[in-house]
Design an enzyme around this catalytic site. Structure first.
Site, PDB file in Angstrom:
ATOM      1  N   ASP A   9      16.229 -28.231 -50.673  1.00 41.29           N
ATOM      2  CA  ASP A   9      16.360 -26.805 -50.952  1.00 41.29           C
ATOM      3  C   ASP A   9      15.551 -26.452 -52.194  1.00 41.29           C
ATOM      4  O   ASP A   9      15.702 -27.081 -53.243  1.00 41.29           O
ATOM      5  CB  ASP A   9      17.844 -26.476 -51.165  1.00 41.29           C
ATOM      6  N   GLU A  44       8.522 -19.696 -48.335  1.00 39.90           N
ATOM      7  CA  GLU A  44       9.230 -18.493 -48.780  1.00 39.90           C
ATOM      8  C   GLU A  44       8.246 -17.416 -49.189  1.00 39.90           C
ATOM      9  O   GLU A  44       7.263 -17.669 -49.887  1.00 39.90           O
ATOM     10  CB  GLU A  44      10.172 -18.798 -49.950  1.00 39.90           C
ATOM     11  N   HIS A  73      20.981 -15.265 -55.083  1.00 42.99           N
ATOM     12  CA  HIS A  73      21.603 -16.551 -55.358  1.00 42.99           C
ATOM     13  C   HIS A  73      22.817 -16.394 -56.273  1.00 42.99           C
ATOM     14  O   HIS A  73      22.887 -15.470 -57.083  1.00 42.99           O
ATOM     15  CB  HIS A  73      20.603 -17.499 -56.013  1.00 42.99           C
ATOM     16  N   GLY A  74      23.757 -17.333 -56.124  1.00 40.32           N
ATOM     17  CA  GLY A  74      24.926 -17.352 -56.986  1.00 40.32           C
ATOM     18  C   GLY A  74      26.068 -16.504 -56.451  1.00 40.32           C
ATOM     19  O   GLY A  74      25.954 -15.821 -55.436  1.00 40.32           O
ATOM     20  N   ALA A 123      23.344 -16.541 -49.321  1.00 44.31           N
ATOM     21  CA  ALA A 123      24.170 -15.848 -48.322  1.00 44.31           C
ATOM     22  C   ALA A 123      25.655 -16.167 -48.416  1.00 44.31           C
ATOM     23  O   ALA A 123      26.376 -16.038 -47.430  1.00 44.31           O
ATOM     24  CB  ALA A 123      23.650 -16.160 -46.917  1.00 44.31           C
ATOM     25  N   ILE A 131      24.345 -21.573 -47.583  1.00 43.61           N
ATOM     26  CA  ILE A 131      25.654 -21.321 -48.187  1.00 43.61           C
ATOM     27  C   ILE A 131      25.936 -22.410 -49.224  1.00 43.61           C
ATOM     28  O   ILE A 131      26.024 -23.588 -48.891  1.00 43.61           O
ATOM     29  CB  ILE A 131      26.765 -21.305 -47.119  1.00 43.61           C
ATOM     30  N   ASP A 132      26.065 -21.991 -50.484  1.00 42.30           N
ATOM     31  CA  ASP A 132      26.330 -22.939 -51.565  1.00 42.30           C
ATOM     32  C   ASP A 132      27.506 -22.482 -52.414  1.00 42.30           C
ATOM     33  O   ASP A 132      28.500 -23.187 -52.558  1.00 42.30           O
ATOM     34  CB  ASP A 132      25.073 -23.100 -52.424  1.00 42.30           C
ATOM     35  N   SER A 133      27.427 -21.275 -52.959  1.00 41.83           N
ATOM     36  CA  SER A 133      28.478 -20.805 -53.874  1.00 41.83           C
ATOM     37  C   SER A 133      29.856 -20.819 -53.226  1.00 41.83           C
ATOM     38  O   SER A 133      30.857 -21.152 -53.873  1.00 41.83           O
ATOM     39  CB  SER A 133      28.162 -19.396 -54.370  1.00 41.83           C
TER      40      SER A 133
END
Length: 311
Positions: free
Chosen positions: A82, A134, A180-181, A215, A257-259
Site C-alpha cells: 500500500d 494513483e 485517509h485516517g 474508505a 479499509i484501515d482505520s
C-alpha cells in the site's frame, strides 16, 4: 492455495458489481481476524502492507504470517504493498513475495508520475506482479501518508486514458472525496463522494478496475467504546457505507479499509483491560481484539463490499 494477483479478482468484481476489501495488516491477530472472516464468508481478500507496517513488523514476519493464513484458509488472497513511495520499496516487495504493489506517484507532476509508474510496471510485470497507480491526491493522515486539505486534489478524468496507456498499470486509485485516517470530516459536515468523476472515469476506461483509498466509515460504536474506556477521541465522521456500496456497484473493484480495523481492535482491547484490570496476559486482551476485527471484516464483506460467496 498460493498467493494470487488481483487480476482475476478484479475482473469478476467489475462484472459482478461488487468490490474486494483491501485491509491493512500489522500483526498476527489482524491477519487472523481478516482471513477467518473472509474464509467464513467465502470471499476473496487483499491483505495490504504499508511502509509503516513493514517498519513495525518487518517484511519477513508479515510475509510468513500471510503464508500461514494461506495454509489455514482456502480462499483467494493477494498480498499488496500500500502506497509504495518509490521504485526501491516496490522492487523490494516484488522480490520479497508480494503479488501486487502500489506505486504512489501522485505527489509528482503528471509526467513524472507516468515515468515512475511505468518503471515499476515494467519490473513488476516481468516478475508476474500487478501494479496499482494513483491519479489525484487524497487528504488526510495515515502512516507515512500525510496530505493537507490544501494539497488534496480530485482526479482529472481527462488524464486517466493517457496515464493508463503510457504506464500499463493494472488498476488505478482515484480521488473522488475520500480521505485517509479516521477524521475525514468535521462534525456537521456532510460527506459526499464525486460520483460524477467516477462515472466519467469509468466511461473513459470501460472495464478497467478503479480503487478507492481512505474508505473507512468510522463506526461510532467503536469511537464511543474507546472514549468510554479511557480514550479521548474527538468526534470522527467517515464515509457512509451506502456511498461505498454505490461505488462498488460502479467501476470500483478495490476498497481500502484501515482505520476501521484499528478502531475495532483498540476498542476491544481497552474494554477488556478496563473490565479485567487484573489480566496481564496479552492473549487475554488480544483474543477479543481479533474477534472484533473478524466481526468488522464480516460486516464489510456482506454489507459494504458485496463480495460474500464470491471466492
Amino acid at each position: 492455495m498460493p498467493l494470487v494477483t488481483t487480476t482475476e479478482m478484479f475482473k469478476k468484481a467489475y462484472e459482478g458489481g461488487y468490490a474486494i476489501g483491501a485491509f491493512n495488516v500489522n500483526n498476527m491477530e489482524i491477519v487472523q481476524g481478516i482471513t477467518e472472516a473472509a474464509s467464513e464468508e467465502h470471499a476473496p481478500v487483499i491483505l495490504q502492507v504499508s511502509a509503516g507496517a513493514r517498519k513495525y513488523a518487518r517484511h519477513a514476519y508479515l510475509v510468513k504470517l500471510v503464508e500461514a493464513a494461506l495454509m489455514e484458509n482456502d480462499i483467494p488472497i493477494a498480498l499488496h504493498l500500500d502506497h509504495g513511495a518509490d521504485f526501491d520499496i516496490c522492487k523490494a516487495c516484488i522480490d520479497g513475495g508480494f503479488s501486487s504493489v502500489m506505486i504512489d506517484g501522485s505527489h509528482h507532476s503528471f509526467e513524472d508520475n507516468i515515468a515512475l509508474t511505468k518503471k515499476v510496471v515494467d519490473y513488476a510485470h516481468a516478475h508476474g506482479v500487478v501494479v496499482e497507480g494513483e491519479l489525484g491526491r487524497l487528504a488526510g493522515i495515515e502512516d507515512a501518508v500525510n496530505v493537507s486539505a490544501e494539497d488534496a486534489s480530485y482526479t482529472k478524468p481527462s488524464e486517466v486514458e493517457e496515464f493508463v496507456t503510457k504506464t500499463g498499470v493494472d488498476s488505478l486509485a482515484i480521488a473522488i472525496g475520500t480521505s485517509h485516517g479516521a477524521f475525514k470530516f468535521k462534525p456537521g459536515q456532510k460527506p459526499q463522494l464525486r460520483f460524477d468523476i467516477l462515472e466519467e472515469v469509468s466511461q473513459r476506461l470501460p472495464g478497467f478496475p478503479i480503487v478507492l483509498h481512505g474508505a473507512s466509515s468510522v463506526n461510532q460504536e467503536y469511537v464511543e467504546m474507546i472514549n468510554k474506556y479511557g480514550g479521548e477521541m474527538p468526534d470522527a465522521i467517515g464515509i457512509p457505507e451506502e456511498m461505498l456500496r454505490q461505488a462498488a456497484r460502479m467501476a470500483v473493484c478495490k476498497i481500502n479499509i484501515d482505520s476501521d480495523v484499528r478502531l475495532a481492535m483498540t476498542a476491544a482491547i481497552r474494554k477488556h483491560i478496563v473490565e479485567n484490570p487484573g489480566h496481564f496476559d496479552p492473549r487475554q486482551y488480544l483474543s477479543p481484539a481479533r474477534d472484533a476485527v473478524k466481526d468488522l471484516v464480516k460486516h464489510k464483506i456482506v454489507q459494504v463490499l458485496g463480495c460474500s460467496q464470491k471466492a
